[in-house]
Design a protein around this motif. Sequence first.
Motif, PDB file in Angstrom:
ATOM      1  N   ASP B 148     -21.623   0.774 -10.614  1.00  0.00           N
ATOM      2  CA  ASP B 148     -21.984   2.197 -10.711  1.00  0.00           C
ATOM      3  C   ASP B 148     -20.747   3.068 -10.501  1.00  0.00           C
ATOM      4  O   ASP B 148     -20.500   4.010 -11.251  1.00  0.00           O
ATOM      5  CB  ASP B 148     -23.028   2.565  -9.639  1.00  0.00           C
ATOM      6  N   HIS B 149     -19.990   2.736  -9.455  1.00  0.00           N
ATOM      7  CA  HIS B 149     -18.813   3.536  -9.123  1.00  0.00           C
ATOM      8  C   HIS B 149     -17.784   3.485 -10.253  1.00  0.00           C
ATOM      9  O   HIS B 149     -17.183   4.495 -10.614  1.00  0.00           O
ATOM     10  CB  HIS B 149     -18.213   3.024  -7.816  1.00  0.00           C
ATOM     11  N   LEU B 150     -17.588   2.306 -10.823  1.00  0.00           N
ATOM     12  CA  LEU B 150     -16.553   2.117 -11.851  1.00  0.00           C
ATOM     13  C   LEU B 150     -17.013   2.568 -13.237  1.00  0.00           C
ATOM     14  O   LEU B 150     -16.209   2.564 -14.180  1.00  0.00           O
ATOM     15  CB  LEU B 150     -16.127   0.641 -11.884  1.00  0.00           C
ATOM     16  N   SER B 151     -18.263   2.972 -13.354  1.00  0.00           N
ATOM     17  CA  SER B 151     -18.755   3.377 -14.683  1.00  0.00           C
ATOM     18  C   SER B 151     -18.123   4.692 -15.143  1.00  0.00           C
ATOM     19  O   SER B 151     -18.139   5.003 -16.326  1.00  0.00           O
ATOM     20  CB  SER B 151     -20.283   3.500 -14.666  1.00  0.00           C
ATOM     21  N   THR B 152     -17.556   5.458 -14.209  1.00  0.00           N
ATOM     22  CA  THR B 152     -16.942   6.741 -14.590  1.00  0.00           C
ATOM     23  C   THR B 152     -15.459   6.790 -14.251  1.00  0.00           C
ATOM     24  O   THR B 152     -14.842   7.854 -14.279  1.00  0.00           O
ATOM     25  CB  THR B 152     -17.623   7.916 -13.850  1.00  0.00           C
ATOM     26  N   ARG B 153     -14.866   5.654 -13.902  1.00  0.00           N
ATOM     27  CA  ARG B 153     -13.453   5.663 -13.517  1.00  0.00           C
ATOM     28  C   ARG B 153     -12.842   4.283 -13.733  1.00  0.00           C
ATOM     29  O   ARG B 153     -13.543   3.287 -13.747  1.00  0.00           O
ATOM     30  CB  ARG B 153     -13.315   6.077 -12.060  1.00  0.00           C
ATOM     31  N   ASP B 154     -11.524   4.256 -13.873  1.00  0.00           N
ATOM     32  CA  ASP B 154     -10.831   2.985 -14.124  1.00  0.00           C
ATOM     33  C   ASP B 154     -10.568   2.199 -12.849  1.00  0.00           C
ATOM     34  O   ASP B 154     -10.506   0.967 -12.866  1.00  0.00           O
ATOM     35  CB  ASP B 154      -9.476   3.241 -14.807  1.00  0.00           C
ATOM     36  N   TRP B 155     -10.355   2.911 -11.730  1.00  0.00           N
ATOM     37  CA  TRP B 155      -9.968   2.269 -10.471  1.00  0.00           C
ATOM     38  C   TRP B 155     -10.885   2.759  -9.359  1.00  0.00           C
ATOM     39  O   TRP B 155     -11.507   3.814  -9.487  1.00  0.00           O
ATOM     40  CB  TRP B 155      -8.501   2.583 -10.130  1.00  0.00           C
ATOM     41  N   LEU B 156     -10.925   2.047  -8.234  1.00  0.00           N
ATOM     42  CA  LEU B 156     -11.874   2.418  -7.169  1.00  0.00           C
ATOM     43  C   LEU B 156     -11.594   3.804  -6.625  1.00  0.00           C
ATOM     44  O   LEU B 156     -12.499   4.515  -6.214  1.00  0.00           O
ATOM     45  CB  LEU B 156     -11.868   1.367  -6.056  1.00  0.00           C
ATOM     46  N   LEU B 157     -10.310   4.207  -6.598  1.00  0.00           N
ATOM     47  CA  LEU B 157     -10.016   5.600  -6.232  1.00  0.00           C
ATOM     48  C   LEU B 157      -8.798   6.090  -6.987  1.00  0.00           C
ATOM     49  O   LEU B 157      -7.901   5.308  -7.291  1.00  0.00           O
ATOM     50  CB  LEU B 157      -9.824   5.770  -4.725  1.00  0.00           C
ATOM     51  N   GLY B 158      -8.814   7.372  -7.274  1.00  0.00           N
ATOM     52  CA  GLY B 158      -7.691   7.984  -7.970  1.00  0.00           C
ATOM     53  C   GLY B 158      -7.505   7.431  -9.368  1.00  0.00           C
ATOM     54  O   GLY B 158      -8.434   6.870  -9.960  1.00  0.00           O
ATOM     55  N   ASN B 159      -6.292   7.591  -9.885  1.00  0.00           N
ATOM     56  CA  ASN B 159      -6.009   7.206 -11.271  1.00  0.00           C
ATOM     57  C   ASN B 159      -5.190   5.936 -11.386  1.00  0.00           C
ATOM     58  O   ASN B 159      -4.705   5.609 -12.470  1.00  0.00           O
ATOM     59  CB  ASN B 159      -5.265   8.351 -11.970  1.00  0.00           C
ATOM     60  N   ASN B 160      -5.004   5.253 -10.276  1.00  0.00           N
ATOM     61  CA  ASN B 160      -4.154   4.056 -10.287  1.00  0.00           C
ATOM     62  C   ASN B 160      -4.744   2.968  -9.402  1.00  0.00           C
ATOM     63  O   ASN B 160      -5.557   3.245  -8.520  1.00  0.00           O
ATOM     64  CB  ASN B 160      -2.757   4.403  -9.750  1.00  0.00           C
ATOM     65  N   ALA B 161      -4.289   1.760  -9.627  1.00  0.00           N
ATOM     66  CA  ALA B 161      -4.682   0.648  -8.763  1.00  0.00           C
ATOM     67  C   ALA B 161      -4.176   0.909  -7.347  1.00  0.00           C
ATOM     68  O   ALA B 161      -3.067   1.410  -7.162  1.00  0.00           O
ATOM     69  CB  ALA B 161      -4.094  -0.657  -9.286  1.00  0.00           C
ATOM     70  N   SER B 162      -4.998   0.597  -6.366  1.00  0.00           N
ATOM     71  CA  SER B 162      -4.598   0.723  -4.954  1.00  0.00           C
ATOM     72  C   SER B 162      -4.929  -0.581  -4.238  1.00  0.00           C
ATOM     73  O   SER B 162      -5.485  -1.524  -4.827  1.00  0.00           O
ATOM     74  CB  SER B 162      -5.341   1.891  -4.286  1.00  0.00           C
ATOM     75  N   LEU B 163      -4.617  -0.618  -2.951  1.00  0.00           N
ATOM     76  CA  LEU B 163      -4.961  -1.793  -2.145  1.00  0.00           C
ATOM     77  C   LEU B 163      -6.457  -2.095  -2.198  1.00  0.00           C
ATOM     78  O   LEU B 163      -6.862  -3.255  -2.079  1.00  0.00           O
ATOM     79  CB  LEU B 163      -4.536  -1.579  -0.685  1.00  0.00           C
ATOM     80  N   ALA B 164      -7.284  -1.055  -2.395  1.00  0.00           N
ATOM     81  CA  ALA B 164      -8.737  -1.273  -2.474  1.00  0.00           C
ATOM     82  C   ALA B 164      -9.077  -2.166  -3.664  1.00  0.00           C
ATOM     83  O   ALA B 164      -9.923  -3.064  -3.562  1.00  0.00           O
ATOM     84  CB  ALA B 164      -9.465   0.062  -2.580  1.00  0.00           C
ATOM     85  N   ASP B 165      -8.425  -1.927  -4.804  1.00  0.00           N
ATOM     86  CA  ASP B 165      -8.682  -2.754  -5.991  1.00  0.00           C
ATOM     87  C   ASP B 165      -8.198  -4.185  -5.777  1.00  0.00           C
ATOM     88  O   ASP B 165      -8.888  -5.144  -6.134  1.00  0.00           O
ATOM     89  CB  ASP B 165      -7.982  -2.138  -7.210  1.00  0.00           C
ATOM     90  N   ILE B 166      -7.007  -4.329  -5.205  1.00  0.00           N
ATOM     91  CA  ILE B 166      -6.454  -5.670  -4.961  1.00  0.00           C
ATOM     92  C   ILE B 166      -7.368  -6.439  -4.013  1.00  0.00           C
ATOM     93  O   ILE B 166      -7.689  -7.607  -4.229  1.00  0.00           O
ATOM     94  CB  ILE B 166      -5.020  -5.548  -4.396  1.00  0.00           C
ATOM     95  N   CYS B 167      -7.799  -5.752  -2.963  1.00  0.00           N
ATOM     96  CA  CYS B 167      -8.678  -6.343  -1.958  1.00  0.00           C
ATOM     97  C   CYS B 167      -9.994  -6.802  -2.577  1.00  0.00           C
ATOM     98  O   CYS B 167     -10.409  -7.954  -2.412  1.00  0.00           O
ATOM     99  CB  CYS B 167      -8.904  -5.277  -0.881  1.00  0.00           C
ATOM    100  N   LEU B 168     -10.656  -5.923  -3.308  1.00  0.00           N
ATOM    101  CA  LEU B 168     -11.984  -6.277  -3.826  1.00  0.00           C
ATOM    102  C   LEU B 168     -11.939  -7.201  -5.028  1.00  0.00           C
ATOM    103  O   LEU B 168     -12.908  -7.918  -5.328  1.00  0.00           O
ATOM    104  CB  LEU B 168     -12.790  -5.009  -4.124  1.00  0.00           C
ATOM    105  N   TYR B 169     -10.805  -7.218  -5.720  1.00  0.00           N
ATOM    106  CA  TYR B 169     -10.657  -8.135  -6.859  1.00  0.00           C
ATOM    107  C   TYR B 169     -10.765  -9.593  -6.419  1.00  0.00           C
ATOM    108  O   TYR B 169     -11.321 -10.436  -7.127  1.00  0.00           O
ATOM    109  CB  TYR B 169      -9.304  -7.888  -7.533  1.00  0.00           C
ATOM    110  N   ALA B 170     -10.236  -9.881  -5.226  1.00  0.00           N
ATOM    111  CA  ALA B 170     -10.076 -11.279  -4.791  1.00  0.00           C
ATOM    112  C   ALA B 170     -11.362 -12.093  -4.928  1.00  0.00           C
ATOM    113  O   ALA B 170     -11.383 -13.137  -5.573  1.00  0.00           O
ATOM    114  CB  ALA B 170      -9.553 -11.327  -3.359  1.00  0.00           C
ATOM    115  N   TYR B 171     -12.433 -11.617  -4.310  1.00  0.00           N
ATOM    116  CA  TYR B 171     -13.683 -12.387  -4.382  1.00  0.00           C
ATOM    117  C   TYR B 171     -14.584 -11.964  -5.545  1.00  0.00           C
ATOM    118  O   TYR B 171     -15.493 -12.703  -5.911  1.00  0.00           O
ATOM    119  CB  TYR B 171     -14.447 -12.295  -3.056  1.00  0.00           C
TER     120      TYR B 171
END
Lengths: 205, 205
Positions: B148-171
């Motif tokens: 749901d969150h990613l349906s309107t954006r490319d990354w979990l926050l802001g316009n770029n990959a952050s530690l949040a994306d790296i963290c949640l990508y893992a599993y």
Amino acid sequence: MKDQTMKLYSMPSSGNSYKVRLLLALLGRHDVPCIDVEYGSATLEQAHAEKRLPFGKAPVLELDDGTLLPESNAILAYLGKDSRFVPNDPLAQAQMLSWMFWEQNQHEGVIAVRAALLTYPHRKAQATPERLAELLVSGNGLLQIMDDHLSTRDWLLGNNASLADICLYAYTHTAETRGGFDLTPFPALRGWIGRVAALPGYVGL
Amino acid sequence: MKDQTMKLYSMPSSGNSYKVRLLLALLGRHDVPCIDVEYGSATLEQAHAEKRLPFGKAPVLELDDGTLLPESNAILAYLGKDSRFVPNDPLAQAQMLSWMFWEQNQHEGVIAVRAALLTYPHRKAQATPERLAELLVSGNGLLQIMDDHLSTRDWLLGNNASLADICLYAYTHTAETRGGFDLTPFPALRGWIGRVAALPGYVGL
């Protein structure tokens, strides 16, 4: 971070909500209103209906522009930034986060869960003797990690209380009364609980 | 943070260890040696015996002075500080931490645990049909929150990959292959998995 119109969605019975209220009190921030969203309450229903709880849980900090910040420890980091409860050194900041991630990944899932099984009527079906016994063993292991660490120091890191102490105090100080743990074998932990409770501005759960 | 003599205790099969190796690769930090501490290995026994794993788990970053930093997301915060993977704005930093705490408190305890029950021989006894079915339902709810969150954006926050994306990508990126989740109903999530895998410097698990 002064923001006169922020408000906190807080579950009165929850340690995760309490840790935010404790930090606000220690910072002398008496200007942030709490909206109580206890289990079974109409206000909790309303908060869900209005989509105020992004991950479905309290606490959530709502900022003046409507931004919703969930997760108790992220709220601590936001409200505590540049305060005396966050060390300046990058390594100490990372060590503080280690304890806070450990709290959410290990401690909360055992110490808080055992308390929830014993105190919330809607969790009672899961409170089997086997599950409670398992959680007692795991929880004592976690309390031992804290007690060992605190046996040579007053606070979890550095020479002062930090967000790590506020975070871990929330469910540790009720481990005995709510979770059914015996803290007698953990003297360093008991001393630390007393030091947190003696911080100027402290409020109880 | 340049520190030529730091080293990482890493469990090759673990998403928590992988997320640190992924960040190091994205940052072009090929100078940090990994000590593999897989389940059942002599190196894991040795790391425990030498008290290199403060909370009993990998990953742990050991600094040149012997300081041991546990907890994958705290290690990400330490290594990622002042990099392009951490936003400058304090609110964005707190939102990044919200996702990272949610990952450790909710996502990892369901998505990673289901994968562990299905893949690690020593967890097999806990992999009852009831438990696997429960985890499937909870996990789909968590994947839906991300979709749901990613349906309107490319990354979990802001316009770029952050530690949040790296963290949640893992599993998340192994939810299908290891955890037995079907990602077909989550198109935004699948698009995001592809974007992380396309980051310059990316390495797979």
